[in-house]
Enzyme design. Structure first.
Site, PDB file in Angstrom:
ATOM      1  N   HIS A  73      -0.980 -80.286  -9.825  1.00  0.00           N
ATOM      2  CA  HIS A  73       0.968 -78.659  -9.761  1.00  0.00           C
ATOM      3  C   HIS A  73       1.605 -79.593  -9.435  1.00  0.00           C
ATOM      4  CE1 HIS A  73       0.911 -75.111  -8.911  1.00  0.00           C
ATOM      5  NE2 HIS A  73       2.165 -75.627  -8.019  1.00  0.00           N
ATOM      6  N   HIS A 114       6.764 -79.784 -11.327  1.00  0.00           N
ATOM      7  CA  HIS A 114       8.274 -80.177 -11.245  1.00  0.00           C
ATOM      8  C   HIS A 114       8.979 -81.605 -11.497  1.00  0.00           C
ATOM      9  CE1 HIS A 114       7.669 -76.248  -8.934  1.00  0.00           C
ATOM     10  NE2 HIS A 114       7.342 -76.123  -8.768  1.00  0.00           N
ATOM     11  N   LYS A 134       8.255 -70.436 -17.459  1.00  0.00           N
ATOM     12  CA  LYS A 134       8.491 -71.086 -16.318  1.00  0.00           C
ATOM     13  C   LYS A 134       9.497 -70.167 -15.853  1.00  0.00           C
ATOM     14  CE  LYS A 134       8.343 -73.718 -11.857  1.00  0.00           C
ATOM     15  NZ  LYS A 134       6.921 -73.313 -11.299  1.00  0.00           N
TER      16      LYS A 134
END
Length: 284
Positions: free
Chosen positions: A157, A173, A219
């Site tokens: 993730h 990220h 995103k």
């Protein structure tokens, strides 16, 4: 600042000071911020695109030959991005996960984090047991919302990225994955994100809020460290996950006032974690 934040800030500053593999902006890499992204969620909305060119204009890829970078990059292609698709973990992938943990556990940043966690009785002192703890937090699979089968992990993730319904990008990220995916043509950088309460982004700073599309998903607002080593992020996020019960913890280090968002999944795994830049400050 509350006491625990001050203590954690001192730890993060120590991690930062010992991140010997961090890249130097303008020398080891260059980014091009261009314009501010719009607010639209549409993937093909040209009015929303504040950037006609890629985010990264240059990265010295010799850095990727360093042991921790090499081990980290080998993990990035081990995942099925769509949540709901069960992950199949091969023995080779398990070996790569362990190799990555072996590579980072002996770095200064991870040693500092480990020592602190042991002092707080949050981690075992034994390296092998500490590695088992890290594996459980980051690599053990769990079922993300709406799925009945294990289809996600903290590592996937946060560092690799996932898609939900193939239209929305969740997680993602990490700057290395962003750079490599942009180089392959899978990322369309849409511009930086910015609101009146946040500081203007700076090409020479190491944190950036941005918008991008990946494959078929968008995103709308992401936030990432740029140019830091994999071991720095791993150490920082592990530290916040284990030492703070709060899902948001404020830390001050170097030029930055940052909120580290860290969502726990069943108190055993990392759900998501990322930095939010609150303001720039004079370095300590």
């Amino acid at each position: 600042m509350i006491e625990s934040d001050r203590e954690l800030s001192a730890m993060v500053q120590e991690l930062w000071d010992n991140d010997v593999n961090r890249l130097k902006p303008g020398k080891d890499y260059r980014i091009s911020l261009q314009g501010k992204a719009g607010d639209s969620m549409a993937i093909n909305d040209d009015d929303n695109d504040g950037a006609g060119y890629p985010l990264f204009t240059f990265v010295d890829e010799n850095i990727f030959k360093k042991e921790t970078f090499l081990a980290f990059i080998s993990l990035l292609d081990n995942y099925e991005s769509d949540t709901g698709e069960p992950e199949i973990v091969t023995p080779e992938e398990v070996a790569e996960n362990h190799k990555f943990l072996d590579s980072i556990i002996h770095t200064s940043t991870m040693k500092i984090a480990h020592k602190y966690l042991v002092e707080k009785n949050l981690s075992p002192a034994d390296d092998t047991k500490f590695k088992e703890q890290l594996y459980r937090i980051w690599f053990e699979l769990y079922a993300r919302r709406g799925s009945s089968k294990p289809d996600s992990s903290g590592f996937e993730h946060v560092f690799v990225g996932e898609t939900r319904g193939r239209r929305t990008v969740i997680g993602f990220h990490n700057w290395i994955q962003l750079y490599l995916q942009e180089k392959l043509g899978h990322i369309d950088y849409k511009g930086y994100s910015y609101n009146p309460n946040s500081p203007k982004p700076d090409e020479n700073k190491h944190i950036l809020a941005l918008q991008f599309s990946w494959k078929m998903g968008i995103k709308p607002k992401g936030s990432i460290f740029i140019g830091v080593s994999p071991e720095f992020e791993f150490a920082l996020y592990t530290l916040c996950f284990l030492s703070s019960p709060n899902e948001r913890v404020k830390v001050q280090f170097s030029f930055y006032d940052v909120e580290i968002v860290c969502h726990h999944y069943n108190q055993k795994h990392i759900g998501t974690t990322y930095p939010v830049l609150l303001k720039y400050q004079n370095p300590h």
